[in-house]
Write a protein that holds these residues in place. Structure first.
Motif, mmCIF file in Angstrom:
data_model
loop_
_atom_site.group_PDB
_atom_site.id
_atom_site.type_symbol
_atom_site.label_atom_id
_atom_site.label_comp_id
_atom_site.label_asym_id
_atom_site.label_seq_id
_atom_site.Cartn_x
_atom_site.Cartn_y
_atom_site.Cartn_z
ATOM 1 N N TRP A 35 0.824 -1.200 0.000
ATOM 2 C CA TRP A 35 0.000 0.000 0.000
ATOM 3 C C TRP A 35 0.863 1.256 0.000
ATOM 4 N N ILE A 36 1.912 1.278 0.806
ATOM 5 C CA ILE A 36 2.825 2.433 0.833
ATOM 6 C C ILE A 36 3.475 2.627 -0.529
ATOM 7 N N LEU A 37 3.890 1.540 -1.138
ATOM 8 C CA LEU A 37 4.499 1.600 -2.464
ATOM 9 C C LEU A 37 3.520 2.155 -3.487
ATOM 10 N N LEU A 38 2.292 1.659 -3.459
ATOM 11 C CA LEU A 38 1.300 2.061 -4.445
ATOM 12 C C LEU A 38 0.873 3.511 -4.264
ATOM 13 N N VAL A 39 0.528 3.895 -3.029
ATOM 14 C CA VAL A 39 -0.029 5.216 -2.811
ATOM 15 C C VAL A 39 1.014 6.309 -3.032
ATOM 16 N N ASN A 40 2.289 6.020 -2.736
ATOM 17 C CA ASN A 40 3.326 7.024 -2.951
ATOM 18 C C ASN A 40 3.750 7.138 -4.412
ATOM 19 N N SER A 41 3.420 6.137 -5.207
ATOM 20 C CA SER A 41 3.677 6.260 -6.648
ATOM 21 C C SER A 41 2.681 7.193 -7.315
ATOM 22 N N PHE A 42 1.602 7.556 -6.614
ATOM 23 C CA PHE A 42 0.597 8.473 -7.144
ATOM 24 C C PHE A 42 0.866 9.922 -6.744
ATOM 25 N N VAL A 53 1.422 6.538 4.540
ATOM 26 C CA VAL A 53 0.303 5.672 4.151
ATOM 27 C C VAL A 53 -0.900 6.472 3.671
ATOM 28 N N TRP A 54 -0.838 7.804 3.707
ATOM 29 C CA TRP A 54 -1.996 8.625 3.373
ATOM 30 C C TRP A 54 -2.115 8.837 1.872
ATOM 31 N N LEU A 55 -3.342 9.032 1.427
ATOM 32 C CA LEU A 55 -3.590 9.329 0.021
ATOM 33 C C LEU A 55 -2.977 10.675 -0.352
ATOM 34 N N PRO A 56 -2.600 10.846 -1.616
ATOM 35 C CA PRO A 56 -1.964 12.111 -2.020
ATOM 36 C C PRO A 56 -2.940 13.292 -2.007
ATOM 37 N N GLN A 57 -2.415 14.448 -1.659
ATOM 38 C CA GLN A 57 -3.216 15.673 -1.766
ATOM 39 C C GLN A 57 -3.304 16.149 -3.206
ATOM 40 N N HIS A 58 -2.240 15.908 -3.956
ATOM 41 C CA HIS A 58 -2.213 16.250 -5.380
ATOM 42 C C HIS A 58 -1.799 14.998 -6.153
ATOM 43 N N ASP A 63 1.611 11.595 -14.780
ATOM 44 C CA ASP A 63 2.950 12.180 -14.903
ATOM 45 C C ASP A 63 4.020 11.201 -14.437
ATOM 46 N N ASN A 64 3.793 10.560 -13.303
ATOM 47 C CA ASN A 64 4.805 9.641 -12.756
ATOM 48 C C ASN A 64 5.027 8.431 -13.656
ATOM 49 N N PHE A 252 9.014 4.598 -6.947
ATOM 50 C CA PHE A 252 7.883 3.754 -6.582
ATOM 51 C C PHE A 252 7.061 3.363 -7.807
ATOM 52 N N ALA A 253 6.879 4.303 -8.717
ATOM 53 C CA ALA A 253 6.135 3.993 -9.941
ATOM 54 C C ALA A 253 6.881 2.948 -10.779
ATOM 55 N N HIS A 254 8.198 3.054 -10.828
ATOM 56 C CA HIS A 254 8.996 2.084 -11.577
ATOM 57 C C HIS A 254 8.906 0.702 -10.940
#
Length: 284
Positions: A35-42, A53-58, A63-64, A252-254
């Motif tokens: 989850w940390i990996l996925l949400v931070n790739s966004f 662990v929180w959802l992105p504000q932006h 782009d990523n 993280f996206a990679h």
């Protein structure tokens, strides 16, 4: 009646407890890291600089992942990983099952000794430096062929270990009947042994694909040039390409894209994987 209900209820209770324990173990060690990996790739670069662990504000999903695909040489790494994984898996399964058949049916002490040596390779760390020296003398260093041969040599021991015990549990009657009918050893292997080994070989193939797909150390020392880099190497090069530190959102996206083919394969083939593990455990 109450005794019957109590007896039949015990397996159900034990099953529920088992699932609860597995969930407790899986959440901190599997679910939460993913989850940390996925949400931070966004996230944007500034938000992902301190992973949480929180959802992105932006949101910066397009782009990523677009940057990873265009600048991270993702498709080049994907192509090279497939060119390496496919021959390695096929070679390991064929050579390993042939050797396992010989080891399982032999009475020779020399061949039994060779089996234990191959099984010992599972626990011994791979000798990277001697392997590089041998490939250099053979003129194969830095080439995909040398890398494939190195992976074949270091991964075949696992297949031999898994399938030898499986074959020993199989009856020899079919093999003897085929030989009486005039079949040679290759025909016996191809038409009798290989179909019987299908469940355990399928499971072994999944294990080998995961191992080869995620290999980094051998690739780092044996593959030269960005054009020949596999996905772990492209990820490593991409993560170290930033002039002002690591851009974690892109890393993280990679990682997500690198793991995506394996994740898709697992989702599609999960029933076959579980049945292969079950049949292998029961028969072996």
């Amino acid at each position: 009646m109450s005794n019957i209900t109590w007896v039949t209820g015990r397996p159900r209770l034990a099953g529920r407890v088992r699932y609860v324990v597995l969930a407790i173990v899986a959440i901190p060690w599997v679910v939460l890291p993913f989850w940390i990996l996925l949400v931070n790739s966004f996230k944007t670069e500034s938000e992902a600089s301190t992973p949480s662990v929180w959802l992105p504000q932006h949101w910066a999903v397009l782009d990523n992942f677009g940057t990873v695909i265009t600048q991270g040489q993702y498709f080049t790494g994907l192509r090279n990983s497939l060119l390496v994984a496919i021959p390695v898996v096929l070679g390991v399964l064929i050579l390993g099952s042939m050797a396992a058949w010989t080891f399982a049916r032999t009475s020779s002490r020399w061949l039994r000794g060779a089996y234990y040596v191959m099984a010992l390779s599972i626990v011994l760390p791979p000798a990277i430096v001697p392997t590089v020296v041998l490939l250099t003398r053979a003129g194969l260093t830095g080439s995909e062929l040398g890398y494939i041969l190195a992976l074949l040599g270091t991964r075949v021991g696992v297949i031999v270990f898994l399938t030898t015990g499986y074959i020993r549990a199989l009856p020899i009657d079919f093999e003897e009947a085929a030989q009486i009918d005039g079949a040679n050893r290759w025909q016996v292997y191809w038409h009798i042994i290989l179909p019987l080994l299908r469940p355990i070989l399928f499971t072994a193939a999944i294990m080998t694909v995961i191992n080869v797909w995620n290999d980094f150390l051998f690739a780092l020392y044996m593959i030269k040039g960005a054009a020949n880099a596999t996905l772990p190497l492209t990820l490593y090069n991409f993560a170290n390409a930033g002039q002002y530190g690591v851009r974690w959102n892109l890393v993280f996206a990679h990682v997500i894209l690198t793991s995506l083919p394996l994740l898709i394969a697992y989702i599609v083939l999960q029933k076959r994987i579980l049945s292969g593990l079950t049949e292998g455990g029961v028969t072996g």
